[in-house]
Write an enzyme that holds these catalytic residues in place. Sequence first.
Site, PDB file in Angstrom:
ATOM      1  N   SER A 211       1.002  -0.824  -0.067  1.00  0.00           N
ATOM      2  CA  SER A 211      -0.242  -0.389   0.290  1.00  0.00           C
ATOM      3  C   SER A 211       0.729   0.896  -0.245  1.00  0.00           C
ATOM      4  CB  SER A 211      -0.688  -0.516   1.121  1.00  0.00           C
ATOM      5  OG  SER A 211      -2.218   0.958   1.389  1.00  0.00           O
ATOM      6  N   ASN A 212       0.319   2.706   0.625  1.00  0.00           N
ATOM      7  CA  ASN A 212       0.908   3.755   0.128  1.00  0.00           C
ATOM      8  C   ASN A 212       0.331   4.717   1.540  1.00  0.00           C
ATOM      9  OD1 ASN A 212      -1.159   5.742  -0.725  1.00  0.00           O
ATOM     10  ND2 ASN A 212      -0.830   3.698  -2.525  1.00  0.00           N
ATOM     11  N   HIS A 213       1.391   5.432   2.286  1.00  0.00           N
ATOM     12  CA  HIS A 213       0.820   6.046   3.055  1.00  0.00           C
ATOM     13  C   HIS A 213      -0.387   7.708   2.565  1.00  0.00           C
ATOM     14  CE1 HIS A 213       3.733   5.064   5.321  1.00  0.00           C
ATOM     15  NE2 HIS A 213       5.082   5.361   4.916  1.00  0.00           N
ATOM     16  N   SER A 214      -0.895   7.075   1.914  1.00  0.00           N
ATOM     17  CA  SER A 214      -2.227   8.344   1.195  1.00  0.00           C
ATOM     18  C   SER A 214      -2.643   7.974   2.687  1.00  0.00           C
ATOM     19  CB  SER A 214      -2.319   8.180   0.468  1.00  0.00           C
ATOM     20  OG  SER A 214      -3.692   8.553  -0.273  1.00  0.00           O
ATOM     21  N   ALA A 278      -4.273   7.798  -4.795  1.00  0.00           N
ATOM     22  CA  ALA A 278      -3.158   7.187  -5.105  1.00  0.00           C
ATOM     23  C   ALA A 278      -3.322   5.631  -5.150  1.00  0.00           C
ATOM     24  CB  ALA A 278      -1.732   7.520  -3.193  1.00  0.00           C
TER      25      ALA A 278
END
Length: 409
Positions: A211-214, A278
């Site tokens: 995943s990502n930090h959005s 994102a």
Amino acid sequence: MVLDAKKIAVGVTGGIAAYKTCEIIRDVKKLGAEVRVSMTESAKNFVTELTFTSLSENPVICSLFDGHETRGISHIDLARWCDLFLVCPATANIIGKVAAGLADDFLSTTIMATESPVVFCPAMNSSMWTNPLVQENVLKLKRQGYRFVEPDWGTLATTAEGEGWGRLASVKRILHNIKYTLLGTSELENKRVLVTAGPTRESMDPVRFISNHSSGKMGFALAEAAKLRSAAVTLIAGPNHLDVPDGVKYQRITSVEDLKDAIYEEYDQTHILIMAAAVSDYRPKTRLSHKLKKSSHEHRLDLERTTDILAELGKKKEGRIHVGFALETENGVAEATKKLHAKNLDMVVLNNPLEPGAAFDADTNIVTIISTDREPENLPKLTKDAVAGVILDRICERVKHNYQKAAAV
Ligand code: CTP
């Protein structure tokens, strides 16, 4: 901040829901508004004057004759000072008094004297709220242009009262009404706006994912900004901890495929697509049905490309407006301009999460708006709400321009 320089007078009348007014004052102050509170005598039985003085950072005005008149805060001053007069909670008594044209204390006199919009937030026992006399008064006031945030159904003040109509509307709904009254426009009336927000998650086994930090904050702010311009808004978002803006249709997704399915479900009816999510560009090639156990060897994870949703939709966008986001840490404007053309977009919002004040979870952002019809526009560090406001302004200009172009043909 979105409510910077806005002046809100809050009239508190005697009801148990007065404690929720504290939260509303705190929230509008956080958004930049200046607040002055006036209380009726009976309101003082529920929340103290000191609480409202501390929250509003202004003296509370209770009576026509308690000396405020001589200190320059007359009912006329307050009536002229405010951009909006919020009566919260509003009892059957204050509603009846104003409907009858009575002005016998500071609050009712100020309501009578103001030319600014007045928003009543009624809260009372359900048999009082449904009483035809109260309903007649509400109708009479509505016909005169007074606004109401209708009460909710729910548990009333005491458990003995059970459930019914009459519970003060949620803080979220009241805040939306305040913002709509102060900032709302009809620019996107009859337009359907689809906003995506937050991260996606691609599972590699039942317990792990990429995943990502959005945080989703930018997308949620955009959904609210579109709602304030009277659009019908659908928000599709990956995992987040945010409050869905009032009046927005919401769908939660996890993976890129979920996001794609949810967008395609809505896309035919969409006029404006704002892709702030994102989206993961890769996902694990295989998803294990069991948890991957560790071993003494290195582990290699094979990834495959996900669908580039925005690029795919760019091929069939027809008259729609598409706005994309670009997250670049090097050669921002050049890279974002490439995306603008490659994905057939009208606008790209470029940001660099390495800049202080533009990090993923921050409440502020520093963006450059790159459009097909104007020079890149560098915005200063602004709250995400304010950035969303500028993006929506640019979208509205484009909607107007497209409409004029179509009318000229
Ligand atoms: N996007 C999308 N589908 C993907 C990846 C991105 O629809 N699979 C959208 C994003 O929501 C964003 C825009 O495309 O609005 C640009 O996303 P970004 O990840 O910055 O750019 P990419 O095109 O993926 O290129 P790169 O990661 O190489 O910068």
